[in-house]
Design an enzyme around this catalytic site. Structure first.
Site, PDB file in Angstrom:
ATOM      1  N   LYS A   1     -31.231  51.662  53.484  1.00  0.00           N
ATOM      2  CA  LYS A   1     -32.616  51.971  53.206  1.00  0.00           C
ATOM      3  C   LYS A   1     -33.131  51.187  52.002  1.00  0.00           C
ATOM      4  O   LYS A   1     -34.323  50.987  51.832  1.00  0.00           O
ATOM      5  CB  LYS A   1     -32.765  53.473  52.913  1.00  0.00           C
ATOM      6  CG  LYS A   1     -32.296  54.379  54.020  1.00  0.00           C
ATOM      7  CD  LYS A   1     -32.294  55.845  53.532  1.00  0.00           C
ATOM      8  CE  LYS A   1     -31.676  56.719  54.583  1.00  0.00           C
ATOM      9  NZ  LYS A   1     -31.483  58.096  54.070  1.00  0.00           N
ATOM     10  N   GLY A   2     -32.200  50.723  51.159  1.00  0.00           N
ATOM     11  CA  GLY A   2     -32.563  50.175  49.854  1.00  0.00           C
ATOM     12  C   GLY A   2     -33.497  48.982  49.871  1.00  0.00           C
ATOM     13  O   GLY A   2     -34.242  48.761  48.923  1.00  0.00           O
TER      14      GLY A   2
ATOM     15  N   GLU B   1     -31.577  41.898  51.308  1.00  0.00           N
ATOM     16  CA  GLU B   1     -30.883  42.999  50.617  1.00  0.00           C
ATOM     17  C   GLU B   1     -31.577  43.327  49.304  1.00  0.00           C
ATOM     18  O   GLU B   1     -32.206  42.468  48.687  1.00  0.00           O
ATOM     19  CB  GLU B   1     -29.427  42.595  50.339  1.00  0.00           C
ATOM     20  CG  GLU B   1     -28.431  43.179  51.326  1.00  0.00           C
ATOM     21  CD  GLU B   1     -28.176  44.677  51.117  1.00  0.00           C
ATOM     22  OE1 GLU B   1     -29.083  45.421  50.679  1.00  0.00           O
ATOM     23  OE2 GLU B   1     -27.053  45.096  51.395  1.00  0.00           O
ATOM     24  N   ASP B   2     -31.444  44.557  48.885  1.00  0.00           N
ATOM     25  CA  ASP B   2     -31.954  44.950  47.574  1.00  0.00           C
ATOM     26  C   ASP B   2     -31.047  44.424  46.461  1.00  0.00           C
ATOM     27  O   ASP B   2     -31.505  43.877  45.480  1.00  0.00           O
ATOM     28  CB  ASP B   2     -32.086  46.479  47.482  1.00  0.00           C
ATOM     29  CG  ASP B   2     -30.843  47.223  47.980  1.00  0.00           C
ATOM     30  OD1 ASP B   2     -29.883  46.576  48.453  1.00  0.00           O
ATOM     31  OD2 ASP B   2     -30.833  48.463  47.899  1.00  0.00           O
TER      32      ASP B   2
ATOM     33  N   ASP C   1     -23.655  43.950  44.917  1.00  0.00           N
ATOM     34  CA  ASP C   1     -22.836  44.518  43.855  1.00  0.00           C
ATOM     35  C   ASP C   1     -21.409  43.984  44.037  1.00  0.00           C
ATOM     36  O   ASP C   1     -21.130  42.856  43.662  1.00  0.00           O
ATOM     37  CB  ASP C   1     -22.949  46.046  43.972  1.00  0.00           C
ATOM     38  CG  ASP C   1     -22.248  46.799  42.860  1.00  0.00           C
ATOM     39  OD1 ASP C   1     -22.075  46.246  41.785  1.00  0.00           O
ATOM     40  OD2 ASP C   1     -21.879  47.969  43.080  1.00  0.00           O
TER      41      ASP C   1
ATOM     42  N   ARG D   1     -36.337  56.065  45.219  1.00  0.00           N
ATOM     43  CA  ARG D   1     -36.615  54.819  45.945  1.00  0.00           C
ATOM     44  C   ARG D   1     -38.083  54.421  45.827  1.00  0.00           C
ATOM     45  O   ARG D   1     -38.444  53.263  45.961  1.00  0.00           O
ATOM     46  CB  ARG D   1     -36.288  54.978  47.435  1.00  0.00           C
ATOM     47  CG  ARG D   1     -34.829  55.208  47.733  1.00  0.00           C
ATOM     48  CD  ARG D   1     -34.606  55.120  49.246  1.00  0.00           C
ATOM     49  NE  ARG D   1     -33.339  55.703  49.659  1.00  0.00           N
ATOM     50  CZ  ARG D   1     -32.175  55.057  49.630  1.00  0.00           C
ATOM     51  NH1 ARG D   1     -32.126  53.824  49.199  1.00  0.00           N
ATOM     52  NH2 ARG D   1     -31.068  55.646  50.041  1.00  0.00           N
TER      53      ARG D   1
ATOM     54  N   ASP E   1     -31.721  53.858  45.085  1.00  0.00           N
ATOM     55  CA  ASP E   1     -31.723  55.311  44.894  1.00  0.00           C
ATOM     56  C   ASP E   1     -30.590  55.789  43.998  1.00  0.00           C
ATOM     57  O   ASP E   1     -29.569  55.131  43.823  1.00  0.00           O
ATOM     58  CB  ASP E   1     -31.562  56.013  46.241  1.00  0.00           C
ATOM     59  CG  ASP E   1     -30.146  55.859  46.797  1.00  0.00           C
ATOM     60  OD1 ASP E   1     -29.702  54.704  46.956  1.00  0.00           O
ATOM     61  OD2 ASP E   1     -29.479  56.885  47.045  1.00  0.00           O
TER      62      ASP E   1
ATOM     63  N   LYS F   1     -25.698  41.566  41.007  1.00  0.00           N
ATOM     64  CA  LYS F   1     -24.789  42.027  39.949  1.00  0.00           C
ATOM     65  C   LYS F   1     -23.525  41.188  40.034  1.00  0.00           C
ATOM     66  O   LYS F   1     -22.461  41.669  40.424  1.00  0.00           O
ATOM     67  CB  LYS F   1     -24.399  43.490  40.237  1.00  0.00           C
ATOM     68  CG  LYS F   1     -25.067  44.533  39.377  1.00  0.00           C
ATOM     69  CD  LYS F   1     -24.378  45.889  39.565  1.00  0.00           C
ATOM     70  CE  LYS F   1     -25.390  46.981  39.799  1.00  0.00           C
ATOM     71  NZ  LYS F   1     -24.782  48.300  40.042  1.00  0.00           N
TER      72      LYS F   1
ATOM     73  N   PHE G   1     -26.381  50.843  36.511  1.00  0.00           N
ATOM     74  CA  PHE G   1     -26.769  51.509  37.748  1.00  0.00           C
ATOM     75  C   PHE G   1     -28.293  51.592  37.791  1.00  0.00           C
ATOM     76  O   PHE G   1     -28.923  52.219  36.954  1.00  0.00           O
ATOM     77  CB  PHE G   1     -26.155  52.903  37.870  1.00  0.00           C
ATOM     78  CG  PHE G   1     -26.388  53.467  39.240  1.00  0.00           C
ATOM     79  CD1 PHE G   1     -25.565  53.102  40.303  1.00  0.00           C
ATOM     80  CD2 PHE G   1     -27.464  54.313  39.476  1.00  0.00           C
ATOM     81  CE1 PHE G   1     -25.815  53.578  41.580  1.00  0.00           C
ATOM     82  CE2 PHE G   1     -27.707  54.795  40.759  1.00  0.00           C
ATOM     83  CZ  PHE G   1     -26.875  54.431  41.813  1.00  0.00           C
TER      84      PHE G   1
END
Ligand code: IMP
Ligand code: MG
Length: 176
Positions: A43-44, A99-100, A103, A166, A160, A132, A153
């Site tokens: 969902k990000g 993509e958001d 990581d 979000r 989220d 990241k 974070f």
């Protein structure tokens, strides 16, 4: 539950929108008027996809898939769960994954491997708003990214914490 007042600002809305417009320009230069398939990882990535796509000028298709790797804590599980990965025929298509954040890189690698295994795309690239790099566990580098960030974070603009935040128009972080 973290209160919004406990969040520290990292990128305000204007900073994000400027960066998104710049990425849009880069993509317009790269793809010209070729048909492009955007694969949005829910969902990000939804906020990023919506804003980015408004800058794109080529004929565009949007596909949505759902992967999950995070639990309700701050660390990536490393295991990727394909909640819904139904895709159209991507053979011979220009495909750009949206993509958001990257990581550890497990999610990105899973998806790239999945698409490569199932299709012979004309091109396959990866665009992430946030990177990241310092947390990477698998070798993966986005073709396009907006901001490189430290090990924090982040929440907001699609990201989220335990399903919340979000909707924030900015990106903030929580001190852990
Ligand atoms: P990776 O598989 O470790 O690269 O994690 C990728 C996914 O984890 C991203 O698509 C996000 O949905 C989520 N994620 C990673 N870092 C953060 C964060 O700082 N805040 C919220 N979600 C995150
Ligand atoms: Mg994501």
């Amino acid at each position: 539950m973290i209160k919004e007042t406990e969040l520290k600002m990292l990128f305000d809305s204007e900073t994000i929108q400027k960066k998104v417009a710049k990425l849009g320009e880069q993509l317009n230069n790269e793809y010209g008027d070729e048909i492009l398939y955007l694969i949005c990882v829910l969902k990000g990535s939804v906020m990023f996809l919506v804003d980015l796509s408004k800058h794109l000028k080529m004929p565009l298709r949007m596909e949505f898939i759902r992967l999950s790797s995070y639990g309700s804590d701050f660390t990536s599980s490393g295991k990727v769960n394909a909640v819904d990965i139904s895709l159209p025929d991507l053979n011979d298509k220009n495909v750009l994954i949206i993509e958001d954040i990257i990581d550890t890189g497990h999610t990105a690698k899973f998806l790239i491997d999945f698409i490569r295994h199932n299709f012979k795309t004309k091109s396959l690239k990866f665009c992430s708003l946030l990177d990241k790099k310092i947390k990477r566990e698998v070798e993966i580098d986005p073709d396009y990214y907006g901001f490189e960030i430290d090990d924090k974070f982040l929440v907001g603009y699609g990201l989220d914490y335990d399903g919340y935040y979000r909707n924030l128009p900015y990106i903030g972080y929580v001190e852990t």
